[in-house]
Write a protein that holds these residues in place. Structure first.
Motif, PDB file in Angstrom:
ATOM      1  N   UNK A  26     -16.407 -67.727  93.152  1.00  0.00           N
ATOM      2  CA  UNK A  26     -16.666 -69.128  93.421  1.00  0.00           C
ATOM      3  C   UNK A  26     -17.811 -69.378  94.391  1.00  0.00           C
ATOM      4  N   UNK A  27     -18.265 -68.334  95.149  1.00  0.00           N
ATOM      5  CA  UNK A  27     -19.433 -68.563  96.017  1.00  0.00           C
ATOM      6  C   UNK A  27     -20.656 -68.794  95.135  1.00  0.00           C
ATOM      7  N   UNK A  28     -21.577 -69.604  95.615  1.00  0.00           N
ATOM      8  CA  UNK A  28     -22.790 -69.897  94.860  1.00  0.00           C
ATOM      9  C   UNK A  28     -23.776 -68.755  95.042  1.00  0.00           C
ATOM     10  N   UNK A  29     -24.202 -68.170  93.932  1.00  0.00           N
ATOM     11  CA  UNK A  29     -25.173 -67.087  93.937  1.00  0.00           C
ATOM     12  C   UNK A  29     -26.454 -67.579  93.294  1.00  0.00           C
ATOM     13  N   UNK A  30     -27.564 -67.471  94.021  1.00  0.00           N
ATOM     14  CA  UNK A  30     -28.876 -67.872  93.523  1.00  0.00           C
ATOM     15  C   UNK A  30     -29.654 -66.603  93.212  1.00  0.00           C
ATOM     16  N   UNK A  31     -30.120 -66.487  91.974  1.00  0.00           N
ATOM     17  CA  UNK A  31     -30.925 -65.339  91.568  1.00  0.00           C
ATOM     18  C   UNK A  31     -32.358 -65.799  91.370  1.00  0.00           C
ATOM     19  N   UNK A  32     -33.287 -65.084  92.003  1.00  0.00           N
ATOM     20  CA  UNK A  32     -34.701 -65.402  91.873  1.00  0.00           C
ATOM     21  C   UNK A  32     -35.312 -64.621  90.708  1.00  0.00           C
ATOM     22  N   UNK A  33     -36.497 -65.015  90.297  1.00  0.00           N
ATOM     23  CA  UNK A  33     -37.185 -64.333  89.205  1.00  0.00           C
ATOM     24  C   UNK A  33     -37.535 -62.893  89.578  1.00  0.00           C
ATOM     25  N   UNK A  34     -37.534 -62.575  90.869  1.00  0.00           N
ATOM     26  CA  UNK A  34     -37.812 -61.219  91.336  1.00  0.00           C
ATOM     27  C   UNK A  34     -36.584 -60.324  91.273  1.00  0.00           C
ATOM     28  N   UNK A  35     -35.416 -60.927  90.985  1.00  0.00           N
ATOM     29  CA  UNK A  35     -34.169 -60.175  90.958  1.00  0.00           C
ATOM     30  C   UNK A  35     -33.387 -60.257  92.256  1.00  0.00           C
ATOM     31  N   UNK A  36     -33.997 -60.795  93.306  1.00  0.00           N
ATOM     32  CA  UNK A  36     -33.312 -60.965  94.587  1.00  0.00           C
ATOM     33  C   UNK A  36     -32.204 -62.000  94.433  1.00  0.00           C
ATOM     34  N   UNK A  37     -31.034 -61.701  95.033  1.00  0.00           N
ATOM     35  CA  UNK A  37     -29.899 -62.618  94.966  1.00  0.00           C
ATOM     36  C   UNK A  37     -29.511 -63.067  96.361  1.00  0.00           C
ATOM     37  N   UNK A  38     -29.155 -64.338  96.466  1.00  0.00           N
ATOM     38  CA  UNK A  38     -28.670 -64.911  97.717  1.00  0.00           C
ATOM     39  C   UNK A  38     -27.326 -65.567  97.447  1.00  0.00           C
ATOM     40  N   UNK A  39     -26.362 -65.299  98.318  1.00  0.00           N
ATOM     41  CA  UNK A  39     -25.063 -65.964  98.244  1.00  0.00           C
ATOM     42  C   UNK A  39     -25.059 -67.012  99.344  1.00  0.00           C
ATOM     43  N   UNK A  40     -24.780 -68.265  98.964  1.00  0.00           N
ATOM     44  CA  UNK A  40     -24.885 -69.376  99.912  1.00  0.00           C
ATOM     45  C   UNK A  40     -23.600 -70.201  99.926  1.00  0.00           C
ATOM     46  N   UNK A  41     -23.431 -70.964 101.006  1.00  0.00           N
ATOM     47  CA  UNK A  41     -22.276 -71.860 101.151  1.00  0.00           C
ATOM     48  C   UNK A  41     -22.418 -73.121 100.303  1.00  0.00           C
ATOM     49  N   UNK A  42     -23.644 -73.512 100.010  1.00  0.00           N
ATOM     50  CA  UNK A  42     -23.906 -74.749  99.283  1.00  0.00           C
ATOM     51  C   UNK A  42     -23.338 -74.643  97.857  1.00  0.00           C
ATOM     52  N   UNK A  43     -22.864 -75.770  97.341  1.00  0.00           N
ATOM     53  CA  UNK A  43     -22.364 -75.765  95.968  1.00  0.00           C
ATOM     54  C   UNK A  43     -23.538 -75.709  94.992  1.00  0.00           C
ATOM     55  N   UNK A  44     -23.258 -75.280  93.777  1.00  0.00           N
ATOM     56  CA  UNK A  44     -24.298 -75.220  92.748  1.00  0.00           C
ATOM     57  C   UNK A  44     -24.881 -76.610  92.504  1.00  0.00           C
ATOM     58  N   UNK A  45     -24.036 -77.643  92.504  1.00  0.00           N
ATOM     59  CA  UNK A  45     -24.511 -79.015  92.303  1.00  0.00           C
ATOM     60  C   UNK A  45     -25.457 -79.451  93.417  1.00  0.00           C
ATOM     61  N   UNK A  46     -25.138 -79.085  94.671  1.00  0.00           N
ATOM     62  CA  UNK A  46     -26.017 -79.420  95.796  1.00  0.00           C
ATOM     63  C   UNK A  46     -27.373 -78.733  95.645  1.00  0.00           C
ATOM     64  N   UNK A  47     -27.354 -77.466  95.262  1.00  0.00           N
ATOM     65  CA  UNK A  47     -28.607 -76.721  95.089  1.00  0.00           C
ATOM     66  C   UNK A  47     -29.427 -77.340  93.963  1.00  0.00           C
ATOM     67  N   UNK A  48     -28.783 -77.684  92.856  1.00  0.00           N
ATOM     68  CA  UNK A  48     -29.491 -78.317  91.742  1.00  0.00           C
ATOM     69  C   UNK A  48     -30.116 -79.646  92.152  1.00  0.00           C
ATOM     70  N   UNK A  49     -29.393 -80.427  92.948  1.00  0.00           N
ATOM     71  CA  UNK A  49     -29.936 -81.704  93.434  1.00  0.00           C
ATOM     72  C   UNK A  49     -31.167 -81.483  94.299  1.00  0.00           C
ATOM     73  N   UNK A  50     -31.115 -80.481  95.162  1.00  0.00           N
ATOM     74  CA  UNK A  50     -32.261 -80.186  96.026  1.00  0.00           C
ATOM     75  C   UNK A  50     -33.464 -79.702  95.216  1.00  0.00           C
ATOM     76  N   UNK A  51     -33.197 -78.912  94.181  1.00  0.00           N
ATOM     77  CA  UNK A  51     -34.282 -78.440  93.312  1.00  0.00           C
ATOM     78  C   UNK A  51     -34.940 -79.625  92.619  1.00  0.00           C
ATOM     79  N   UNK A  52     -34.131 -80.535  92.086  1.00  0.00           N
ATOM     80  CA  UNK A  52     -34.662 -81.714  91.403  1.00  0.00           C
ATOM     81  C   UNK A  52     -35.507 -82.552  92.350  1.00  0.00           C
ATOM     82  N   UNK A  53     -35.009 -82.765  93.569  1.00  0.00           N
ATOM     83  CA  UNK A  53     -35.774 -83.530  94.564  1.00  0.00           C
ATOM     84  C   UNK A  53     -37.086 -82.829  94.909  1.00  0.00           C
ATOM     85  N   UNK A  54     -37.048 -81.501  95.036  1.00  0.00           N
ATOM     86  CA  UNK A  54     -38.260 -80.744  95.324  1.00  0.00           C
ATOM     87  C   UNK A  54     -39.272 -80.910  94.191  1.00  0.00           C
TER      88      UNK A  54
END
Length: 73
Positions: A26-54
């Motif tokens: 259930x933790x949010x895992x962000x995978x970059x195109x380089x293969x690097x992964x980050x596990x974050x406290x933010x929800x997937x919906x929050x991250x998606x909203x921030x990406x859209x705003x960016x």
């Protein structure tokens, strides 16, 4: 760039252009195109909203070639 929070509570910024996928395990895992992964406290919906705003902020979503619009002549 978007701000996200590590599991230890520390915020950091991430270049949203390099995000390949976001998963919840259930933790949010962000995978970059380089293969690097980050596990974050933010929800997937929050991250998606921030990406859209960016994308809006850098006007990436207003580019007609990104939207798939035909050339107008």
């Amino acid at each position: 760039m978007i701000k996200v929070t590590r599991l230890n509570g520390m915020e950091f910024t991430l270049n949203a252009l390099y995000i390949e996928k976001i998963e919840s395990f259930p933790d949010t895992t962000i995978t970059l195109t380089t293969g690097t992964k980050y596990i974050v406290l933010d929800t997937a919906d929050d991250v998606l909203s921030r990406i859209t705003e960016f994308y809006k902020e850098v006007q990436l979503l207003t580019n007609p070639h990104v939207r798939g619009a035909e050339d107008e002549e």
